[in-house]
Design a protein around this motif. Structure first.
Motif, PDB file in Angstrom:
ATOM      1  N   VAL A  49      47.912  53.599   3.001  1.00  0.00           N
ATOM      2  CA  VAL A  49      47.754  54.797   2.180  1.00  0.00           C
ATOM      3  C   VAL A  49      48.267  55.987   2.984  1.00  0.00           C
ATOM      4  O   VAL A  49      47.936  56.138   4.168  1.00  0.00           O
ATOM      5  CB  VAL A  49      46.281  55.018   1.788  1.00  0.00           C
ATOM      6  CG1 VAL A  49      46.115  56.358   1.070  1.00  0.00           C
ATOM      7  CG2 VAL A  49      45.788  53.885   0.903  1.00  0.00           C
ATOM      8  N   LYS A 126      50.790  53.770  -1.141  1.00  0.00           N
ATOM      9  CA  LYS A 126      50.065  54.602  -2.105  1.00  0.00           C
ATOM     10  C   LYS A 126      49.859  55.975  -1.495  1.00  0.00           C
ATOM     11  O   LYS A 126      49.537  56.095  -0.312  1.00  0.00           O
ATOM     12  CB  LYS A 126      48.713  53.984  -2.462  1.00  0.00           C
ATOM     13  CG  LYS A 126      47.995  54.688  -3.618  1.00  0.00           C
ATOM     14  CD  LYS A 126      46.718  53.955  -3.988  1.00  0.00           C
ATOM     15  CE  LYS A 126      46.074  54.545  -5.236  1.00  0.00           C
ATOM     16  NZ  LYS A 126      45.681  55.950  -5.047  1.00  0.00           N
ATOM     17  N   GLN A 130      46.589  60.141  -5.663  1.00  0.00           N
ATOM     18  CA  GLN A 130      47.231  59.680  -6.887  1.00  0.00           C
ATOM     19  C   GLN A 130      46.330  58.648  -7.562  1.00  0.00           C
ATOM     20  O   GLN A 130      45.719  57.819  -6.890  1.00  0.00           O
ATOM     21  CB  GLN A 130      48.596  59.063  -6.577  1.00  0.00           C
ATOM     22  CG  GLN A 130      49.603  60.052  -6.020  1.00  0.00           C
ATOM     23  CD  GLN A 130      49.912  61.179  -6.973  1.00  0.00           C
ATOM     24  OE1 GLN A 130      50.170  60.964  -8.150  1.00  0.00           O
ATOM     25  NE2 GLN A 130      49.851  62.407  -6.468  1.00  0.00           N
ATOM     26  N   ASP A 132      46.956  55.962  -9.235  1.00  0.00           N
ATOM     27  CA  ASP A 132      47.339  54.558  -9.163  1.00  0.00           C
ATOM     28  C   ASP A 132      48.637  54.436  -8.370  1.00  0.00           C
ATOM     29  O   ASP A 132      49.260  55.426  -7.982  1.00  0.00           O
ATOM     30  CB  ASP A 132      47.534  54.001 -10.574  1.00  0.00           C
ATOM     31  CG  ASP A 132      47.330  52.487 -10.625  1.00  0.00           C
ATOM     32  OD1 ASP A 132      47.234  51.867  -9.533  1.00  0.00           O
ATOM     33  OD2 ASP A 132      47.272  51.930 -11.726  1.00  0.00           O
ATOM     34  N   PHE A 133      49.034  53.170  -8.122  1.00  0.00           N
ATOM     35  CA  PHE A 133      50.309  52.904  -7.473  1.00  0.00           C
ATOM     36  C   PHE A 133      51.459  53.202  -8.446  1.00  0.00           C
ATOM     37  O   PHE A 133      51.314  53.056  -9.661  1.00  0.00           O
ATOM     38  CB  PHE A 133      50.403  51.426  -7.069  1.00  0.00           C
ATOM     39  CG  PHE A 133      49.479  51.037  -5.954  1.00  0.00           C
ATOM     40  CD1 PHE A 133      49.911  51.028  -4.636  1.00  0.00           C
ATOM     41  CD2 PHE A 133      48.169  50.657  -6.223  1.00  0.00           C
ATOM     42  CE1 PHE A 133      49.064  50.653  -3.605  1.00  0.00           C
ATOM     43  CE2 PHE A 133      47.311  50.280  -5.196  1.00  0.00           C
ATOM     44  CZ  PHE A 133      47.766  50.286  -3.885  1.00  0.00           C
TER      45      PHE A 133
END
Length: 264
Positions: A49, A126, A130, A132-133
């Protein structure tokens, strides 16, 4: 001028050759810690991440990108070990430029030659915050020019858009049988990246996200994840997802010590 006795004794030792004075280069004196906090500059397992809020300013020399204007190559449903012969999460849609296309990047005064462009869906990296991916992630893989092994990977997170992009040229009607391929001509490699002037990125040191035949994920790898997203049409994104209903990505890695993320 009166000389302090300890200093006088020190001067006598220097004159007699009993003490050797060492000079420290100015560059060594100016060294500072890389990035404050609990992170590490040692290669970690990828993907991770990326948290923009904790990224440090990058003092390394900016990445230099030198791509040929247009290149021809082969688009393949790449069939990888250790699960060869059938679609698996380690396979990908891969564009391999023809030899001698003269496309490379320079980082830390070392040259890395472009070897392939491939896609994972959903994305592997990611961005923190955010929801989601991204549905796809493009990896432009460059290998160190020389006898030693080393990699620079440029990552572009790809989101859906109505207008077609250069990514769509590689994703439209991809091969559907492991090992199958087709020729693609006149690909603009630069158009796979954000526009010139909008190529800010996050950098860290990690690993490859697909294993070799021994199930080893090579590291270190210099990762550059662009802040600006790429695009592809929903139809072409769906065509990739249809090949791997459960995705062809490596999951986020839980590294004991997170990597230092630098922003440039």
């Amino acid at each position: 001028m009166r000389i302090n006795p300890p200093l006088k004794r020190f001067a006598q030792l220097v004159a007699a050759g009993s003490v050797v004075l060492l000079t420290v280069p100015a560059t060594a004196q100016a060294q500072t810690t890389s990035c404050p906090g609990p992170g590490t500059d040692t290669a970690v397992e990828t993907p991770v991440v990326i948290n923009p809020a904790t990224a440090c300013p990058d003092t390394a020399q900016a990445l230099k990108i030198a791509y040929a204007p247009r290149v021809d190559g082969t688009l393949t449903l790449d069939d990888k070990d250790p699960h060869g012969g059938e679609p698996s999460e380690h396979d990908d849609i891969r564009f391999t430029p023809s030899p001698n296309t003269n496309s490379y990047v320079v980082f830390n005064k070392k040259t890395y030659i472009l070897k392939n462009v491939h896609y994972h869906g959903p994305a592997e990296h990611k961005i923190a915050g955010q929801p989601d991916f991204s549905p796809l992630e493009a990896h432009l893989v460059h290998e160190l020019d020389g006898p030693e092994l080393g990699y620079v990977v440029l990552s572009v997170l790809v989101n859906p858009a109505k207008a077609k992009s250069e990514h769509d040229r590689l994703l439209h009607e991809p091969p559907t049988t492991p090992g199958a391929s087709k020729n693609v001509q006149g690909v603009s490699l630069k158009a796979l990246l954000p526009p010139q002037g909008s190529r800010a990125y996050y950098r860290y040191k990690g690993s490859l996200t697909t294993p070799d035949a021994s199930h080893v994920y090579y590291k270190p790898v210099n990762w550059f994840v662009f802040k600006r997203y790429g695009t592809a049409t929903p139809e072409n994104i769906a065509a990739v997802h249809a090949l791997w209903p459960e995705g062809n990505k490596r999951e986020l890695q839980n590294n004991p010590v997170p990597p230092n993320i630098y922003r440039h």
